[in-house]
Design a protein around this motif. Structure first.
Motif, mmCIF file in Angstrom:
data_model
loop_
_atom_site.group_PDB
_atom_site.id
_atom_site.type_symbol
_atom_site.label_atom_id
_atom_site.label_comp_id
_atom_site.label_asym_id
_atom_site.label_seq_id
_atom_site.Cartn_x
_atom_site.Cartn_y
_atom_site.Cartn_z
ATOM 1 N N VAL A 510 0.897 -1.192 0.017
ATOM 2 C CA VAL A 510 -0.026 -0.047 0.199
ATOM 3 C C VAL A 510 0.835 1.296 -0.043
ATOM 4 O O VAL A 510 0.660 2.272 -0.718
ATOM 5 C CB VAL A 510 -0.951 -0.014 1.125
ATOM 6 N N ALA A 511 2.020 1.132 0.895
ATOM 7 C CA ALA A 511 2.729 2.420 0.743
ATOM 8 C C ALA A 511 3.517 2.773 -0.677
ATOM 9 O O ALA A 511 3.664 3.786 -1.126
ATOM 10 C CB ALA A 511 3.996 1.976 1.901
ATOM 11 N N ARG A 512 3.914 1.665 -1.405
ATOM 12 C CA ARG A 512 4.482 1.860 -2.443
ATOM 13 C C ARG A 512 3.798 2.541 -3.747
ATOM 14 O O ARG A 512 3.913 3.287 -4.445
ATOM 15 C CB ARG A 512 5.063 0.487 -3.101
ATOM 16 N N VAL A 513 2.157 1.701 -3.484
ATOM 17 C CA VAL A 513 1.321 2.212 -4.486
ATOM 18 C C VAL A 513 0.911 3.739 -4.268
ATOM 19 O O VAL A 513 0.870 4.523 -5.292
ATOM 20 C CB VAL A 513 -0.156 1.277 -4.417
ATOM 21 N N LEU A 514 0.990 4.208 -2.925
ATOM 22 C CA LEU A 514 0.570 5.410 -2.494
ATOM 23 C C LEU A 514 1.581 6.261 -2.555
ATOM 24 O O LEU A 514 1.605 7.684 -2.138
ATOM 25 C CB LEU A 514 -0.191 5.458 -1.291
ATOM 26 N N GLY A 515 2.802 6.020 -2.932
ATOM 27 C CA GLY A 515 4.013 6.956 -3.000
ATOM 28 C C GLY A 515 4.643 7.419 -1.860
ATOM 29 O O GLY A 515 5.156 8.333 -1.401
ATOM 30 N N THR A 516 4.595 6.518 -0.662
ATOM 31 C CA THR A 516 4.973 7.055 0.593
ATOM 32 C C THR A 516 6.283 6.230 1.193
ATOM 33 O O THR A 516 6.650 4.895 0.274
ATOM 34 C CB THR A 516 3.931 6.953 1.903
ATOM 35 N N GLU A 517 6.933 6.361 2.239
ATOM 36 C CA GLU A 517 8.050 5.544 2.697
ATOM 37 C C GLU A 517 7.558 4.095 2.957
ATOM 38 O O GLU A 517 6.563 4.201 3.830
ATOM 39 C CB GLU A 517 8.784 6.249 3.691
ATOM 40 N N VAL A 518 8.423 3.023 2.604
ATOM 41 C CA VAL A 518 7.796 1.847 2.798
ATOM 42 C C VAL A 518 8.298 1.452 4.457
ATOM 43 O O VAL A 518 9.361 1.726 4.563
ATOM 44 C CB VAL A 518 8.586 0.743 2.062
ATOM 45 N N PRO A 519 7.171 0.969 5.303
ATOM 46 C CA PRO A 519 7.866 0.895 6.479
ATOM 47 C C PRO A 519 8.585 -0.301 6.786
ATOM 48 O O PRO A 519 8.577 -1.283 5.935
ATOM 49 C CB PRO A 519 6.376 0.707 7.584
ATOM 50 N N LYS A 520 9.508 -0.514 7.844
ATOM 51 C CA LYS A 520 10.278 -1.459 8.007
ATOM 52 C C LYS A 520 9.640 -2.480 8.836
ATOM 53 O O LYS A 520 8.952 -2.333 9.615
ATOM 54 C CB LYS A 520 11.745 -0.949 8.875
ATOM 55 N N GLY A 521 9.999 -3.899 8.457
ATOM 56 C CA GLY A 521 9.503 -4.832 9.296
ATOM 57 C C GLY A 521 7.944 -5.349 8.940
ATOM 58 O O GLY A 521 7.093 -4.592 8.331
ATOM 59 N N ALA A 522 7.674 -6.507 9.087
ATOM 60 C CA ALA A 522 6.353 -7.128 8.736
ATOM 61 C C ALA A 522 5.482 -6.859 10.040
ATOM 62 O O ALA A 522 5.446 -7.743 10.908
ATOM 63 C CB ALA A 522 6.483 -8.522 8.203
ATOM 64 N N ASP A 523 4.708 -5.937 10.045
ATOM 65 C CA ASP A 523 4.076 -5.729 11.260
ATOM 66 C C ASP A 523 2.528 -5.518 11.008
ATOM 67 O O ASP A 523 1.725 -4.951 11.956
ATOM 68 C CB ASP A 523 4.357 -4.343 11.981
ATOM 69 N N GLU A 524 1.978 -6.239 10.208
ATOM 70 C CA GLU A 524 0.607 -6.549 9.933
ATOM 71 C C GLU A 524 -0.148 -7.442 10.777
ATOM 72 O O GLU A 524 0.554 -8.689 10.973
ATOM 73 C CB GLU A 524 0.417 -6.595 8.296
#
Length: 527
Positions: A510-524
């Motif tokens: 979602v971050a890549r599609v919306l053009g924001t910084e990708v968060p670190k770690g798989a936290d979902e």
């Protein structure tokens, strides 16, 4: 040489009685002015009026801008408590003034009997009760005139504050007549509040708390007026009876006259007996107080319990529905005028959505749990009906973004139950829809989170099920709201709607599609 004094009382004419009562009212006015000059009365009265006026003149904020009048009437009851206590002490002090100064023995030569002087003290409290009623009326009227006001108030609830102000003043006078000591009033105040604490938490349960002058509620819920079920009328009758009991008992316990006293005209006369009318009035006042006490202890009727059950489990039977745009809005009768406001929030959210969600027809339904009255505060279970969104009876403040989260989660998840179970990257999409079109999205992001934070993981509040935001999702949402242009994010959401709402999509995607910084770690999903 001896003289015999006749003990026969001279005839009393009607005009003389009128003059005597005129003297009583004149003394009552004097005592009222004296009470107003007592520092405790003056300070607490000024604080009560000033505080109420400051609240009224303050710009409405949050839920205060959308008052429910069935709650606003009860909100007038506790403010004058300090003023009532001050009146209790100062009326007691005023009634003992002559004894304290050693001038009471000189009153035996006056025309006015002691019981009439006591009646004047009782009447001196009336202006303060009237003033309290004016403040209460102004406070409630101001709330009723707000554009967002709903519901109906109760005149009996509004009468509580003036009645217990009168009651405290009358009790102060009664204590002075029963225990003519300056130390009695402070001890009586302590004893009174101990008794009130006992009856409000006693073994009798719900009915004993109604013996207290003010009966508060532990719930923050707002119910339709017809479902509240408070015995306000009986309680007002109970308080009114107590006021009369205390005042008339004080008159009956007034000091005796001397054996002989100066006459109104010619000859000596014996002291007049206790006023028979006060004794009869005391009996009637006791009947009123007992009737009110019994009436308010009746509990919830079977009809009211059934109505509460219907409103809780089958609200559609009690509501009327209107259509705004493509969605339907169902509310209880007192809230039908607010459906347009709800529709504005729904339209704002759907304007940011893509795909079929942008035009999806929703059913916004007002839901409550009224089965326990104002003592209950249970959560509303999420609906499993596709497209149904829950809205509560309170509005303004945090309730607006909470409702927005509920609408967005239904648009993304399909229904409230599935929307509350979202934990993957779709949480970012839900939060963007809920807050992206908000005038102050960052403040609402903070307010809608349980810990009022803007970083880290948190629980997001909604009308039914809450959502869980991970630290990474929080970072992405905050960047979308703060750093990215709204139009740019809206266009990206619309064009990639299917991907952003697909089950299992990660926050990183979602971050890549919306053009924001990708968060670190798989936290979902709790990882």
């Amino acid at each position: 040489m001896s003289a015999v004094m006749e003990a026969t009382a001279p005839p009393v004419v009607r005009g003389e009685q009128r003059r005597t009562w005129a003297a009583v009212f004149a003394l009552a006015r004097f005592e009222a002015r004296e009470l107003l000059q007592h520092i405790p009365v003056a300070v607490t009265l000024l604080f009560y009026v000033g505080y109420t006026g400051w609240k009224l003149m303050s710009p409405p904020d949050g839920m205060d801008a959308y008052p429910a009048l069935q709650d606003a009437d009860r909100a007038t009851q506790t403010a004058p408590l300090l003023f009532a206590i001050a009146l209790f002490v100062c009326v007691n002090r005023a009634a003992l003034r002559d004894r304290r100064r050693g001038t009471d023995r000189h009153f035996d030569v006056l025309v006015m009997e002691p019981w009439r002087r006591t009646a004047a003290h009782a009447l001196s409290v009336v202006p303060f009760g009237v003033l309290t009623a004016l403040v209460v009326g102004a406070q409630f009227t101001w709330q009723a005139l707000r554009p967002g006001a709903v519901g109906h108030g109760s005149v009996f609830e509004l009468a509580v504050a003036p009645l217990y102000v009168l009651l405290f003043g009358a009790l102060g006078l009664l204590v002075a007549r029963l225990i003519p000591s300056a130390f009695a009033a402070p001890l009586a105040v302590i004893g009174l509040f101990t008794a009130l604490l006992f009856v409000s938490t006693g073994t009798g349960g719900a009915w004993t708390r109604w013996l207290s002058p003010v009966v508060g509620e532990s719930s923050s819920s707002t119910l339709p007026s017809e479902l509240i079920g408070r015995p306000a009328g009986w309680h007002a009758l109970y308080l009114g009876g107590l006021v009369l009991v205390a005042a008339l008992a004080a008159v009956l316990f007034a000091p005796r006259d001397a054996v002989f006293r100066l006459p109104r005209r010619g000859g000596w006369s014996r002291s007049s007996p206790r006023p028979f009318g006060a004794l009869v009035g005391l009996g009637g006042a006791l009947v009123l107080a007992v009737t009110g006490a019994v009436g308010q202890s009746g509990g919830v009727s079977s009809e009211l319990a059934a109505a509460r059950e219907r409103a809780s489990v089958a609200p559609e039977k009690e509501q009327s529905c209107v259509r705004h745009g493509g969605s339907q809005y169902c509310a209880f009768g007192e809230w039908t005028g607010r459906t347009g406001t709800w529709a504005g929030v729904v339209d704002r959210i759907q304007a940011l959505a893509g795909g079929a969600a942008a035009d999806r027809s929703l059913l916004v339904r007002q839901r409550i749990d009224a089965r326990y009255g104002l003592d209950g505060d249970s959560a509303i279970a999420p609906s499993t009906t596709p497209g149904q969104v829950t809205v509560g009876t309170r509005w303004g403040g945090n309730r607006v973004p909470e409702f927005a989260v509920g609408v967005a989660s239904v648009l993304v998840g399909g229904d409230e139950k599935k929307g509350g179970e979202l934990c993957d990257g779709r949480v970012v999409t839900v939060m963007w829809l809920a807050l992206g079109g908000d005038p102050d999205p960052v403040a609402d992001l903070k307010n809608v989170r349980l810990d009022d934070s803007l970083s880290g993981s948190a629980v997001v509040l909604a009308p039914t099920s809450s959502l869980s935001m991970s630290a990474g999702q929080t970072d992405v949402v905050r960047e979308l709201l703060v750093s990215k242009p709204r139009a740019e994010v809206t266009a990206a959401v619309k064009s990639h709607w299917a991907q952003l709402t697909a089950p299992g999509v990660t926050t990183a995607e979602v971050a890549r599609v919306l053009g924001t910084e990708v968060p670190k770690g798989a936290d979902e999903c709790g990882k």
